[in-house]
Scaffold this motif. Structure first.
Motif, PDB file in Angstrom:
ATOM      1  N   MET A  85       0.802  -1.211   0.000  1.00  0.00           N
ATOM      2  CA  MET A  85       0.000   0.000   0.000  1.00  0.00           C
ATOM      3  C   MET A  85       0.836   1.263   0.000  1.00  0.00           C
ATOM      4  O   MET A  85       0.363   2.322  -0.367  1.00  0.00           O
ATOM      5  N   LEU A  86       2.092   1.147   0.435  1.00  0.00           N
ATOM      6  CA  LEU A  86       2.910   2.342   0.562  1.00  0.00           C
ATOM      7  C   LEU A  86       4.089   2.334  -0.404  1.00  0.00           C
ATOM      8  O   LEU A  86       5.148   2.814  -0.095  1.00  0.00           O
ATOM      9  N   MET A  87       3.882   1.739  -1.583  1.00  0.00           N
ATOM     10  CA  MET A  87       5.008   1.575  -2.473  1.00  0.00           C
ATOM     11  C   MET A  87       4.945   2.434  -3.712  1.00  0.00           C
ATOM     12  O   MET A  87       3.889   2.713  -4.225  1.00  0.00           O
ATOM     13  N   LEU A  88       6.110   2.803  -4.148  1.00  0.00           N
ATOM     14  CA  LEU A  88       6.253   3.350  -5.480  1.00  0.00           C
ATOM     15  C   LEU A  88       6.748   2.202  -6.342  1.00  0.00           C
ATOM     16  O   LEU A  88       7.383   1.281  -5.868  1.00  0.00           O
ATOM     17  N   PHE A  89       6.458   2.273  -7.608  1.00  0.00           N
ATOM     18  CA  PHE A  89       6.911   1.223  -8.490  1.00  0.00           C
ATOM     19  C   PHE A  89       7.875   1.820  -9.512  1.00  0.00           C
ATOM     20  O   PHE A  89       7.610   2.877 -10.087  1.00  0.00           O
ATOM     21  N   VAL A  90       8.982   1.149  -9.722  1.00  0.00           N
ATOM     22  CA  VAL A  90       9.959   1.620 -10.703  1.00  0.00           C
ATOM     23  C   VAL A  90      10.160   0.555 -11.754  1.00  0.00           C
ATOM     24  O   VAL A  90      10.090  -0.644 -11.481  1.00  0.00           O
ATOM     25  N   LEU A  91      10.384   0.979 -12.961  1.00  0.00           N
ATOM     26  CA  LEU A  91      10.548   0.057 -14.077  1.00  0.00           C
ATOM     27  C   LEU A  91      12.027  -0.249 -14.254  1.00  0.00           C
ATOM     28  O   LEU A  91      12.833   0.648 -14.434  1.00  0.00           O
ATOM     29  N   LEU A  92      12.362  -1.532 -14.199  1.00  0.00           N
ATOM     30  CA  LEU A  92      13.754  -1.939 -14.376  1.00  0.00           C
ATOM     31  C   LEU A  92      13.916  -2.592 -15.738  1.00  0.00           C
ATOM     32  O   LEU A  92      13.265  -3.580 -16.041  1.00  0.00           O
ATOM     33  N   SER A  93      14.806  -2.029 -16.553  1.00  0.00           N
ATOM     34  CA  SER A  93      15.145  -2.584 -17.862  1.00  0.00           C
ATOM     35  C   SER A  93      13.915  -2.773 -18.736  1.00  0.00           C
ATOM     36  O   SER A  93      13.927  -3.583 -19.663  1.00  0.00           O
ATOM     37  N   GLY A  94      12.848  -2.033 -18.446  1.00  0.00           N
ATOM     38  CA  GLY A  94      11.642  -2.134 -19.252  1.00  0.00           C
ATOM     39  C   GLY A  94      10.944  -3.466 -19.155  1.00  0.00           C
ATOM     40  O   GLY A  94      10.090  -3.782 -19.969  1.00  0.00           O
ATOM     41  N   LEU A  95      11.256  -4.275 -18.108  1.00  0.00           N
ATOM     42  CA  LEU A  95      10.733  -5.627 -18.062  1.00  0.00           C
ATOM     43  C   LEU A  95       9.672  -5.834 -17.009  1.00  0.00           C
ATOM     44  O   LEU A  95       8.610  -6.364 -17.290  1.00  0.00           O
ATOM     45  N   GLU A  96       9.934  -5.467 -15.769  1.00  0.00           N
ATOM     46  CA  GLU A  96       8.979  -5.775 -14.712  1.00  0.00           C
ATOM     47  C   GLU A  96       8.951  -4.680 -13.673  1.00  0.00           C
ATOM     48  O   GLU A  96       9.866  -3.883 -13.556  1.00  0.00           O
ATOM     49  N   MET A  97       7.855  -4.654 -12.942  1.00  0.00           N
ATOM     50  CA  MET A  97       7.686  -3.654 -11.901  1.00  0.00           C
ATOM     51  C   MET A  97       8.275  -4.174 -10.597  1.00  0.00           C
ATOM     52  O   MET A  97       7.943  -5.263 -10.152  1.00  0.00           O
ATOM     53  N   LEU A  98       9.127  -3.388  -9.995  1.00  0.00           N
ATOM     54  CA  LEU A  98       9.760  -3.791  -8.743  1.00  0.00           C
ATOM     55  C   LEU A  98       9.229  -2.925  -7.617  1.00  0.00           C
ATOM     56  O   LEU A  98       9.254  -1.699  -7.707  1.00  0.00           O
ATOM     57  N   PRO A  99       8.722  -3.510  -6.524  1.00  0.00           N
ATOM     58  CA  PRO A  99       8.202  -2.704  -5.431  1.00  0.00           C
ATOM     59  C   PRO A  99       9.314  -2.037  -4.633  1.00  0.00           C
ATOM     60  O   PRO A  99      10.322  -2.641  -4.324  1.00  0.00           O
ATOM     61  N   VAL A 100       9.095  -0.787  -4.295  1.00  0.00           N
ATOM     62  CA  VAL A 100      10.040  -0.028  -3.485  1.00  0.00           C
ATOM     63  C   VAL A 100       9.248   0.747  -2.435  1.00  0.00           C
ATOM     64  O   VAL A 100       8.226   1.344  -2.746  1.00  0.00           O
ATOM     65  N   LEU A 101       9.708   0.736  -1.196  1.00  0.00           N
ATOM     66  CA  LEU A 101       9.012   1.445  -0.133  1.00  0.00           C
ATOM     67  C   LEU A 101       9.294   2.940  -0.247  1.00  0.00           C
ATOM     68  O   LEU A 101      10.029   3.515   0.539  1.00  0.00           O
ATOM     69  N   GLY A 102       8.694   3.578  -1.226  1.00  0.00           N
ATOM     70  CA  GLY A 102       9.000   4.964  -1.519  1.00  0.00           C
ATOM     71  C   GLY A 102       8.620   5.934  -0.429  1.00  0.00           C
ATOM     72  O   GLY A 102       9.234   6.988  -0.299  1.00  0.00           O
ATOM     73  N   ILE A 103       7.600   5.591   0.370  1.00  0.00           N
ATOM     74  CA  ILE A 103       7.146   6.522   1.401  1.00  0.00           C
ATOM     75  C   ILE A 103       8.065   6.516   2.615  1.00  0.00           C
ATOM     76  O   ILE A 103       8.037   7.421   3.431  1.00  0.00           O
ATOM     77  N   PHE A 104       8.881   5.493   2.749  1.00  0.00           N
ATOM     78  CA  PHE A 104       9.751   5.361   3.919  1.00  0.00           C
ATOM     79  C   PHE A 104      11.088   6.040   3.672  1.00  0.00           C
ATOM     80  O   PHE A 104      11.739   5.790   2.670  1.00  0.00           O
ATOM     81  N   ASN A 105      11.507   6.872   4.628  1.00  0.00           N
ATOM     82  CA  ASN A 105      12.908   7.249   4.646  1.00  0.00           C
ATOM     83  C   ASN A 105      13.648   6.177   5.427  1.00  0.00           C
ATOM     84  O   ASN A 105      13.057   5.209   5.897  1.00  0.00           O
ATOM     85  N   ALA A 106      14.946   6.330   5.567  1.00  0.00           N
ATOM     86  CA  ALA A 106      15.735   5.266   6.211  1.00  0.00           C
ATOM     87  C   ALA A 106      15.279   5.010   7.635  1.00  0.00           C
ATOM     88  O   ALA A 106      15.196   3.873   8.083  1.00  0.00           O
ATOM     89  N   THR A 107      14.934   6.092   8.344  1.00  0.00           N
ATOM     90  CA  THR A 107      14.510   5.931   9.744  1.00  0.00           C
ATOM     91  C   THR A 107      13.209   5.156   9.824  1.00  0.00           C
ATOM     92  O   THR A 107      13.041   4.263  10.647  1.00  0.00           O
ATOM     93  N   ALA A 108      12.252   5.482   8.949  1.00  0.00           N
ATOM     94  CA  ALA A 108      10.956   4.810   8.970  1.00  0.00           C
ATOM     95  C   ALA A 108      11.110   3.330   8.680  1.00  0.00           C
ATOM     96  O   ALA A 108      10.492   2.478   9.323  1.00  0.00           O
ATOM     97  N   ALA A 109      11.941   3.009   7.703  1.00  0.00           N
ATOM     98  CA  ALA A 109      12.125   1.610   7.341  1.00  0.00           C
ATOM     99  C   ALA A 109      12.668   0.800   8.509  1.00  0.00           C
ATOM    100  O   ALA A 109      12.361  -0.377   8.656  1.00  0.00           O
ATOM    101  N   GLN A 110      13.442   1.440   9.354  1.00  0.00           N
ATOM    102  CA  GLN A 110      14.025   0.735  10.488  1.00  0.00           C
ATOM    103  C   GLN A 110      13.021   0.497  11.607  1.00  0.00           C
ATOM    104  O   GLN A 110      13.208  -0.394  12.428  1.00  0.00           O
ATOM    105  N   SER A 111      11.962   1.275  11.664  1.00  0.00           N
ATOM    106  CA  SER A 111      11.073   1.211  12.818  1.00  0.00           C
ATOM    107  C   SER A 111       9.758   0.483  12.564  1.00  0.00           C
ATOM    108  O   SER A 111       8.990   0.265  13.493  1.00  0.00           O
ATOM    109  N   ILE A 112       9.474   0.095  11.317  1.00  0.00           N
ATOM    110  CA  ILE A 112       8.201  -0.550  10.992  1.00  0.00           C
ATOM    111  C   ILE A 112       8.394  -2.035  10.703  1.00  0.00           C
ATOM    112  O   ILE A 112       9.280  -2.426   9.945  1.00  0.00           O
TER     113      ILE A 112
END
Length: 341
Positions: free
Chosen positions: A4-31
């Motif tokens: 629910m909290l992801m941005l999607f980035v296109l890699l090599s035009g092939l597939e969508m890879l999920p990335v926790l775009g809403i999280f900064n480094a601190t948030a990623a460590q605490s959730i």
């Protein structure tokens, strides 16, 4: 896959890879996310671990020492909290050898290849429950087993409580444990303070809201109130989560543990099955919760709060309330239930 909290980035035009775009480094460590298994249709453990990794979820809570899950976590950086089921607590309190054997089998065997964070001795035990008087001694016996292996500083021993232990929570400064709860919580708090371990708290504004819809607005429960709802001395509260947690902090202060750290070991909102249980409300809650816990509470501001979302999957064998089946971030088919607002 998505979250629910992801941005999607296109890699090599092939597939969508999920990335926790809403999280900064601190948030990623605490959730983190709770991985409940009260269901008969969940994916195999390795697929679940892969789903955690693909979505950047760095902490996991499980409620019993499920060996396939622990095996699947070998070599992973995911931090694991493991529960001691309520039904075995008495035996661990009265038989140190049983506690030691459990630690040896489920923790020490894997300690070099799995990143254990907490051992959680019991979940939401209430004062009248048979296990209540045995929690503190069981925690001590498990701690002793860890200490014998010199792991007591690396792996913390605690228990998870619910807000029902409070005799009062409004206003937040009036928070205190009930007399019955104090009898068993005080030895636990003493243990936690002595061993520099946090208290785990399951905090659901959803249940507080549906229990008192006349006086609690849904905006207050969902972090969407436009302004102050409760003023308590010098503190102002715009959401029920902060008010509830500060009531816990007030209770800890009165119980002689004013500086004890708290971890939110469960928090979530159901997507169907009952009052206000909708996809939209649940999406708002999870999104706002993740953003909000980076800022602390009025009583303890500017300190990110370690928080575990409940839960990874919908669990079709939970109950009795229908909402209990619908707290998942993902369906059992691994499809995400939410997208970023």
């Amino acid at each position: 896959m998505a979250f629910m909290l992801m941005l999607f980035v296109l890699l090599s035009g092939l597939e969508m890879l999920p990335v926790l775009g809403i999280f900064n480094a601190t948030a990623a460590q605490s959730i983190g996310v709770c991985y409940g298994q009260v269901a008969n249709n969940l994916p195999p453990a390795q697929e679940v671990i892969d789903l955690f990794k693909a979505n950047g979820i760095g902490k996991m809570r499980i409620y019993n020492p499920n060996i396939p899950i622990i095996e699947a976590l070998k070599g992973s950086t995911i931090e694991l909290s493991v529960g001691v089921p309520n039904e075995v607590i008495q035996s661990f309190a009265t038989n140190a050898a049983a506690a030691t054997a459990w630690v040896q089998t489920n923790i020490l065997t894997y300690a070099n290849v799995v990143n254990f964070r907490y051992i959680v001795v019991g979940n939401e035990i209430m004062p009248g429950d048979a296990a209540a008087q045995f929690i503190a001694p069981a925690m001590q016996n498990i701690y002793n087993a860890l200490a014998a292996a010199k792991l007591q500083r690396q792996i913390k021993v605690s228990t998870a409580i619910q807000l029902g232990l409070l005799a009062s929570s409004y206003p937040p400064s009036s928070g205190q444990f009930s007399l019955a709860a104090s009898v068993y919580i005080n030895p636990i708090l003493s243990f936690l303070v002595t061993n520099n371990a946090p208290l785990l708290v399951n905090l659901y504004t959803y249940f507080s809201y549906i229990g008192n819809t006349k006086e609690i607005s849904i905006d207050y429960a969902l972090f969407t109130s436009p302004g102050t709802v409760v003023k308590d001395g010098k503190y102002e509260y715009q959401n029920l989560f902060d008010a509830s947690l500060d009531a816990v902090y007030a209770a800890l202060h009165k119980a002689g543990a004013p500086n004890l750290e708290v971890v939110i070991s469960e928090s979530g909102w159901p997507s169907e099955g009952g009052v206000a249980a909708t996809i939209d409300n649940a999406n708002k809650y999870y999104t706002n919760l993740i953003k909000h816990v980076q800022n602390g509470t009025p009583k303890r501001p500017k300190k990110p709060l370690e928080t575990y979302l409940f839960a990874m999957f919908d669990e079709n064998q939970k109950g009795p309330a229908e909402t209990e089946k619908h707290f998942g971030l993902f369906s059992p088919t691994k499809q995400p239930k939410y997208q970023q607002n």
